[in-house]
Design a protein around this motif. Structure first.
Motif, short mmCIF file in Angstrom:
data_model
loop_
_atom_site.label_atom_id
_atom_site.label_comp_id
_atom_site.label_asym_id
_atom_site.label_seq_id
_atom_site.Cartn_x
_atom_site.Cartn_y
_atom_site.Cartn_z
N ALA A 20 0.69 -1.22 0.03
CA ALA A 20 -0.03 0.08 0.14
C ALA A 20 0.91 1.27 0.07
CB ALA A 20 -0.98 -0.07 1.25
N THR A 21 1.93 1.15 0.71
CA THR A 21 2.70 2.38 1.00
C THR A 21 3.65 2.56 -0.27
OG1 THR A 21 2.94 2.24 3.08
CG2 THR A 21 4.73 3.52 2.28
N ARG A 22 4.21 1.54 -0.95
CA ARG A 22 4.97 1.58 -2.21
C ARG A 22 3.95 2.53 -3.22
NH1 ARG A 22 9.27 -1.04 -5.27
NH2 ARG A 22 8.61 -1.23 -7.40
N LEU A 23 2.82 1.82 -3.76
CA LEU A 23 1.84 2.11 -4.45
C LEU A 23 1.50 3.70 -4.38
CD1 LEU A 23 0.22 2.25 -7.10
CD2 LEU A 23 -1.54 0.81 -5.77
N HIS A 24 0.91 4.03 -3.07
CA HIS A 24 0.61 5.43 -3.06
C HIS A 24 1.48 6.37 -3.01
CE1 HIS A 24 -0.31 8.56 0.37
NE2 HIS A 24 -1.09 8.73 -0.63
N GLU A 25 3.01 6.11 -2.62
CA GLU A 25 4.14 7.09 -2.46
C GLU A 25 4.44 7.11 -4.13
OE1 GLU A 25 6.92 6.12 0.36
OE2 GLU A 25 5.59 6.38 2.01
N HIS A 26 4.53 6.23 -4.76
CA HIS A 26 4.74 6.33 -6.16
C HIS A 26 3.67 7.22 -6.85
CE1 HIS A 26 7.76 2.78 -6.83
NE2 HIS A 26 8.23 3.75 -6.02
N ILE A 191 12.59 -16.80 -18.09
CA ILE A 191 12.14 -15.70 -18.43
C ILE A 191 13.23 -14.68 -19.08
CG2 ILE A 191 10.64 -13.41 -17.55
CD1 ILE A 191 9.49 -16.30 -17.40
N HIS A 192 12.77 -13.77 -19.99
CA HIS A 192 13.76 -12.94 -20.82
C HIS A 192 14.19 -11.86 -19.75
CE1 HIS A 192 13.55 -15.05 -24.57
NE2 HIS A 192 12.09 -15.07 -24.61
N ARG A 193 15.42 -11.73 -19.73
CA ARG A 193 15.99 -10.62 -18.87
C ARG A 193 15.73 -9.17 -19.30
NH1 ARG A 193 20.39 -10.19 -15.22
NH2 ARG A 193 21.07 -12.68 -15.80
N ASP A 194 15.35 -9.02 -20.55
CA ASP A 194 15.19 -7.76 -20.96
C ASP A 194 13.95 -7.24 -20.58
OD1 ASP A 194 17.69 -7.96 -22.53
OD2 ASP A 194 16.86 -8.43 -24.35
N LYS A 195 12.97 -7.83 -20.31
CA LYS A 195 11.81 -7.27 -19.89
C LYS A 195 11.47 -7.31 -18.47
CE LYS A 195 8.67 -11.50 -20.02
NZ LYS A 195 7.16 -11.75 -20.62
N ILE A 196 12.59 -7.74 -17.72
CA ILE A 196 12.55 -7.55 -16.27
C ILE A 196 13.36 -6.33 -15.95
CG2 ILE A 196 13.00 -8.99 -14.08
CD1 ILE A 196 13.17 -11.32 -15.74
N HIS A 197 12.71 -5.44 -15.06
CA HIS A 197 13.57 -4.32 -14.70
C HIS A 197 13.41 -4.36 -12.95
CE1 HIS A 197 12.61 -2.62 -18.68
NE2 HIS A 197 11.73 -3.09 -18.68
N VAL A 198 14.33 -3.53 -12.29
CA VAL A 198 14.49 -3.63 -11.00
C VAL A 198 14.31 -2.22 -10.54
CG1 VAL A 198 15.65 -4.10 -8.85
CG2 VAL A 198 15.87 -5.48 -10.98
N VAL A 199 12.88 -2.19 -9.75
CA VAL A 199 12.81 -0.77 -8.95
C VAL A 199 12.54 -1.38 -7.35
CG1 VAL A 199 11.29 1.27 -8.56
CG2 VAL A 199 11.66 0.30 -10.96
N ILE A 200 13.67 -1.11 -6.67
CA ILE A 200 13.61 -1.44 -5.28
C ILE A 200 12.92 -0.58 -4.46
CG2 ILE A 200 15.90 -2.35 -5.61
CD1 ILE A 200 16.57 -0.62 -3.60
N ASN A 201 12.34 -0.86 -3.22
CA ASN A 201 11.56 -0.27 -2.33
C ASN A 201 12.37 1.08 -1.99
OD1 ASN A 201 8.88 -1.19 -2.40
ND2 ASN A 201 9.59 -2.88 -1.18
N GLY A 202 11.73 2.08 -1.27
CA GLY A 202 12.73 3.14 -0.69
C GLY A 202 11.87 3.99 0.50
N VAL A 203 12.05 4.97 0.62
CA VAL A 203 11.59 5.84 1.59
C VAL A 203 11.11 7.10 0.93
CG1 VAL A 203 13.89 6.80 2.13
CG2 VAL A 203 12.02 6.89 3.87
N ASP A 204 9.94 7.73 1.67
CA ASP A 204 9.55 8.91 1.26
C ASP A 204 10.18 10.07 2.27
OD1 ASP A 204 8.19 11.40 0.97
OD2 ASP A 204 6.33 10.63 1.66
N LEU A 205 11.23 10.59 1.69
CA LEU A 205 12.13 11.64 2.56
C LEU A 205 11.35 12.98 2.86
CD1 LEU A 205 15.63 10.97 0.69
CD2 LEU A 205 14.72 10.16 2.97
N GLU A 206 10.16 13.11 2.23
CA GLU A 206 9.20 14.37 2.51
C GLU A 206 8.62 14.10 4.17
OE1 GLU A 206 6.45 14.70 -0.31
OE2 GLU A 206 8.00 14.99 -1.88
N ARG A 207 8.48 12.72 4.45
CA ARG A 207 7.98 12.12 5.86
C ARG A 207 8.81 11.56 6.80
NH1 ARG A 207 2.55 10.86 6.67
NH2 ARG A 207 2.25 11.07 4.34
N TYR A 208 9.75 10.98 6.29
CA TYR A 208 10.62 10.34 7.23
C TYR A 208 12.21 10.97 7.25
CZ TYR A 208 7.29 6.40 7.31
OH TYR A 208 6.07 5.80 7.54
#
Length: 408
Positions: A20-26, A191-208
């Motif tokens: 929930a947090t990841r989707l909202h913050e994105h 699974i083909h590597r070319d279609k796999i992207h990595v976007v790791i989790n992170g932090v909302d620096l406006e809040r934390y």
């Protein structure tokens, strides 16, 4: 380029778990950049399986949240425990998300998130009906994680679920993985590597961000003058929380050290029972808290405990709470299998690592850090300095870049 994004997720604020947090913050950043975002989700109820105040389990309810159009659909609601009931919950959202999604304006791209993939089935079906690209946001290697926590054994059912899993990976136009380890697992499975992207989790620096300990909360929870080792988040089967309580038992004679648990989940009742049975006066338990209150609660912690069970699949995950701890300048105590997450903590020097499910090692390290004021100050500084590289601002833009790439 303005992108019309239709996103399916069965968790969304006011729920405060990692999906929930990841989707909202994105999503609120995507809206800020001019994109049009619709989220199809259910009435908030996670993890207790009880509707949040002010909500009802209606067939369809539309609201706006930070510029995001949120469509809540009726589902079968149950607590986050029990495989069969949770599966019925997931399948009801898959069906209702798909049906209600048919009435939405045709988007440019359809995105659906795990950890379980019934949500992704609904997203894929919608993408076919709308004739638009499908993006699978991969948050967990499900069903492997079911087996890892002991909820199910390897069986015909698991093998069938794995076939559905691979079907979705192959049908996705793009896969956005939250860890590099997940990407390598998929590549090893064809699974083909070319279609796999990595976007790791992170932090909302406006809040934390670092702040002084909230004096009123410290008084309320009896944490004044204590070195506080905190666990913030879902109390699930994966988190080996009884082992954290064993560590508390080792340190029960240290009046200057307290353990602080905030959250709910399938193992919450077990945690509460063990605290009473063992007479752990050095443990404070509070229920799940609103997302808005989390920075103040983090301010109470001198150390963030991040535990997982000792099983190989958990070497591939990155618990999102490490990034919130970094944002707050709270050093991290990792207790999980060596892998991508422990590498992040070691490379950023934002905390320390002990072997998973080793209560004595955890207790010894907490006691050592409680007496190491100079080292703790250095860890606090290093944790805070590491946070900007995991900023949600940057990560949200990375993901929109992937979505735009599908439309060119």
């Amino acid at each position: 380029m303005v992108v019309r994004i239709l996103f399916l997720s069965d968790n969304f604020p006011p729920e405060g778990n990692a999906p929930a947090t990841r989707l909202h913050e994105h999503a609120r950043r995507w809206v800020r950049e001019g994109h049009k975002v619709t989220v199809i989700t259910c009435a908030p109820n996670f993890p207790e399986g009880r509707l949040f105040a002010g909500y009802r389990n209606a067939w369809r309810h539309v609201e706006m949240l930070d510029g995001i159009r949120v469509v809540r659909v009726k589902t079968y609601i149950t607590a986050n425990e029990g495989f069969l009931k949770r599966t019925l919950d997931y399948m009801s959202f898959m069906l209702m998300g798909f049906v209600m999604g048919l009435f939405e304006r045709r988007p440019d791209v359809v995105v659906a998130t795990s950890p379980q993939f019934f949500c992704a089935i609904g997203g894929w079906a919608l993408s076919v009906a709308k004739r638009r690209p499908f993006v699978f946001e991969l948050r967990d290697l499900w069903p492997a994680s079911i087996v890892a926590v002991g909820a199910m054994r390897k069986s015909l059912t698991i093998r069938l679920l794995e076939k559905v899993e691979l079907f979705l990976y192959r049908r996705a136009d793009a896969i956005v993985s939250v860890t590099r380890s997940f990407r390598e697992d998929l590549v090893a499975r064809g699974i083909h590597r070319d279609k796999i992207h990595v976007v790791i989790n992170g932090v909302d620096l406006e809040r934390y961000e670092p702040r002084s300990r909230d004096a009123s909360l410290a008084c309320e929870f009896g944490l004044e003058g204590k070195f506080v080792a905190g666990y913030m988040g879902t109390h699930g089967m994966a988190h080996a929380l009884p082992k954290v309580l064993e560590a508390a038992e080792f340190l029960r004679e240290r009046d200057d050290i307290a353990f602080f648990f905030a959250g709910a989940g399938a193992e919450r009742a077990t945690v509460e029972r063990l605290v009473v049975e063992r007479g752990l006066h050095n443990v404070r338990l509070i229920p799940r808290q609103p997302k808005e209150r989390m920075p103040a609660l983090w301010s109470l912690c001198d150390l963030a405990i991040v535990p997982l069970r000792d099983t190989p699949v958990f070497a591939t995950v990155i618990p999102s709470k490490i990034f919130e701890a970094m944002g707050m300048g709270v050093p991290i105590l990792m207790s999980l299998p060596e892998g991508e997450a422990t590498a992040i903590v070691r490379n950023t020097r934002s905390g320390v690592c002990v072997p998973p499910e080793n209560a004595e090692a955890m207790a010894m390290e907490i006691a050592r850090l409680a007496d190491a004021e100079t080292e703790m100050e250095q860890l606090r500084r290093q944790a805070h300095e590491a946070a900007p590289q995991f900023s949600r601002e940057h990560l949200a833009r990375s993901m929109t870049g992937i979505l735009e790439g599908l439309l060119r």
